[in-house]
Design an enzyme around this catalytic site. Structure first.
Site, short mmCIF file in Angstrom:
data_model
loop_
_atom_site.label_atom_id
_atom_site.label_comp_id
_atom_site.label_asym_id
_atom_site.label_seq_id
_atom_site.Cartn_x
_atom_site.Cartn_y
_atom_site.Cartn_z
N PRO A 128 -39.76 -54.04 -10.79
CA PRO A 128 -38.75 -54.65 -11.65
C PRO A 128 -37.92 -55.70 -10.92
O PRO A 128 -37.25 -56.51 -11.55
CB PRO A 128 -37.88 -53.47 -12.09
CG PRO A 128 -38.70 -52.24 -11.84
CD PRO A 128 -39.57 -52.57 -10.67
N GLU A 152 -39.54 -43.65 -6.04
CA GLU A 152 -38.42 -44.58 -6.30
C GLU A 152 -38.70 -45.96 -5.73
O GLU A 152 -37.88 -46.87 -5.86
CB GLU A 152 -37.11 -44.03 -5.72
CG GLU A 152 -36.76 -42.61 -6.17
CD GLU A 152 -36.82 -42.43 -7.68
OE1 GLU A 152 -36.17 -43.20 -8.40
OE2 GLU A 152 -37.52 -41.51 -8.12
N ARG A 192 -58.97 -62.62 -18.28
CA ARG A 192 -59.38 -63.31 -19.50
C ARG A 192 -59.34 -64.83 -19.35
O ARG A 192 -59.83 -65.54 -20.22
CB ARG A 192 -58.59 -62.83 -20.72
CG ARG A 192 -57.11 -62.99 -20.62
CD ARG A 192 -56.40 -62.26 -21.74
NE ARG A 192 -56.70 -62.83 -23.04
CZ ARG A 192 -56.33 -64.03 -23.45
NH1 ARG A 192 -55.64 -64.82 -22.65
NH2 ARG A 192 -56.62 -64.46 -24.66
N ASP A 231 -54.71 -69.17 -27.59
CA ASP A 231 -53.83 -68.05 -27.89
C ASP A 231 -52.36 -68.41 -27.69
O ASP A 231 -52.04 -69.43 -27.16
CB ASP A 231 -54.14 -66.88 -26.96
CG ASP A 231 -55.28 -66.05 -27.48
OD1 ASP A 231 -55.66 -66.23 -28.63
OD2 ASP A 231 -55.77 -65.21 -26.71
C1 9WO Z 1 -36.64 -46.56 -10.24
C2 9WO Z 1 -35.32 -46.67 -10.59
C3 9WO Z 1 -34.40 -45.72 -10.96
C4 9WO Z 1 -33.11 -46.14 -11.26
C5 9WO Z 1 -32.76 -47.48 -11.23
C6 9WO Z 1 -33.72 -48.43 -10.88
C7 9WO Z 1 -34.98 -47.99 -10.57
N1 9WO Z 1 -36.03 -48.69 -10.22
C8 9WO Z 1 -37.02 -47.83 -10.00
C9 9WO Z 1 -38.28 -48.28 -9.61
O1 9WO Z 1 -38.47 -49.46 -9.38
N2 9WO Z 1 -39.23 -47.33 -9.49
C10 9WO Z 1 -40.54 -47.73 -9.17
C11 9WO Z 1 -41.64 -47.20 -10.01
C12 9WO Z 1 -40.92 -47.98 -7.77
C13 9WO Z 1 -42.00 -49.01 -7.75
C14 9WO Z 1 -43.10 -48.74 -8.78
N3 9WO Z 1 -42.53 -48.33 -10.04
C15 9WO Z 1 -42.34 -49.24 -11.01
C16 9WO Z 1 -42.85 -50.51 -11.10
N4 9WO Z 1 -41.62 -49.01 -12.09
N5 9WO Z 1 -41.61 -50.10 -12.86
C17 9WO Z 1 -42.36 -51.03 -12.29
C18 9WO Z 1 -42.53 -52.33 -12.84
C19 9WO Z 1 -43.40 -53.23 -12.26
C20 9WO Z 1 -43.50 -54.50 -12.81
N6 9WO Z 1 -42.80 -54.85 -13.89
C21 9WO Z 1 -41.96 -53.99 -14.46
C22 9WO Z 1 -41.80 -52.71 -13.95
#
Ligand code: 9WO
Length: 249
Positions: free
Chosen positions: A84, A114, A152, A167
């Site tokens: 994220p 995490e 794709r 698209d």
């Molecule tokens: C856990 C978390 C908890 C409380 C506040 C913020 C937080 N961030 C995360 C987090 O990033 N957890 C991850 C789980 C660790 C790396 C892999 N994970 C992940 C990747 N969750 N979401 C993504 C992701 C990847 C790409 N685009 C959107 C979401």
């Protein structure tokens, strides 16, 4: 791709257009599990966070060993971490990644817990990418999004060669127009008459107008960067005027 859950990818890589592209060797994905690069009895891939707090962090050493194994196969590969905290993924970056995939290859890293030890990111990650502002339970689903979007665009992966470019978020940066198939009447709803008229120029104009209208209504942020012709701008002006008339009624 580096993942603690390679089994999550298996049906994805075997199904539909991606499955065919893999079979035809247009796309090749090797799954590497950091757990296979541990040497302790419990094959430990996580550890407690320095500084305390809930949850666990992916250990650096097995992850680094997995990345290095991938880099033996693809020495020039771009290393991408899905999180994220990354730069928002856009079709422009998908196009760029498709080019990189073709010339040098890509190592995708899916995190769990995490997150991964920050030093792996600073030392081994070239590009950190987010697919949206939400938290998943791991990076695998985000990595599948990248694999799908990039695949794709590879020539011959889609059945119809024009589909990829035409698209939503093709070259012009607009949302797609609506689609219809048989039956011509479904309950109370008939297909727009223009689509059964046989007038291909009128159909093209209608589709363009619908794409413009939807983009303006749903994602006006996209219009600023869209590639618009003078005719498009006239259509948007007419749509605005029609909207203002409806408001004042
Ligand atoms: C856990 C978390 C908890 C409380 C506040 C913020 C937080 N961030 C995360 C987090 O990033 N957890 C991850 C789980 C660790 C790396 C892999 N994970 C992940 C990747 N969750 N979401 C993504 C992701 C990847 C790409 N685009 C959107 C979401």
């Amino acid at each position: 791709m580096i993942t603690l859950f390679p089994e999550l990818l298996e049906s994805f890589l075997a199904a539909g257009v991606i499955g065919r592209a893999v079979k035809e060797n247009k796309v090749s994905v090797r799954l590497i599990n950091p757990r296979d690069f541990t040497s302790d009895k419990h094959r430990t891939v996580d550890d407690r966070p320095f500084g305390g707090g809930p949850g666990m962090v992916m250990k650096a050493e097995p992850l680094i060993a997995a990345i290095q194994a991938a880099k033996v196969a693809l020495p020039k590969a771009r290393t991408v971490y899905l999180s994220p905290q990354g730069a928002p993924l856009k079709q422009q970056m998908v196009r760029e990644l498709c080019e990189v995939f073709d010339t040098d290859g890509i190592v995708l890293i899916a995190g769990r817990y995490e997150g991964i030890d920050e030093r792996v990111i600073t030392e081994f990650v070239d590009t950190e990418i987010s697919i949206g502002d939400f938290v998943l339970s791991g990076g695998e689903v985000a990595a599948m999004v990248v694999i799908d979007a990039v695949s794709r665009l590879i020539p011959g992966v889609l059945g119809h060669p024009l589909s990829a470019a035409e698209d939503s978020f093709g070259e012009d940066g607009l949302l797609d127009h609506p689609h219809y198939t048989r039956p011509e009447v479904l309950g109370q709803n008939a297909v727009p008459a223009v689509l059964t008229s046989g007038d291909h120029e009128a159909i093209a104009r209608w589709r363009r107008k619908m794409a413009l209208a939807r983009t303006q209504e749903r994602r006006s942020d996209l219009l600023a960067k869209a590639r618009l012709t003078a005719a498009d701008k006239l259509v948007l002006k007419q749509l605005n005027e029609a909207q203002n008339r409806n408001k004042s009624e």
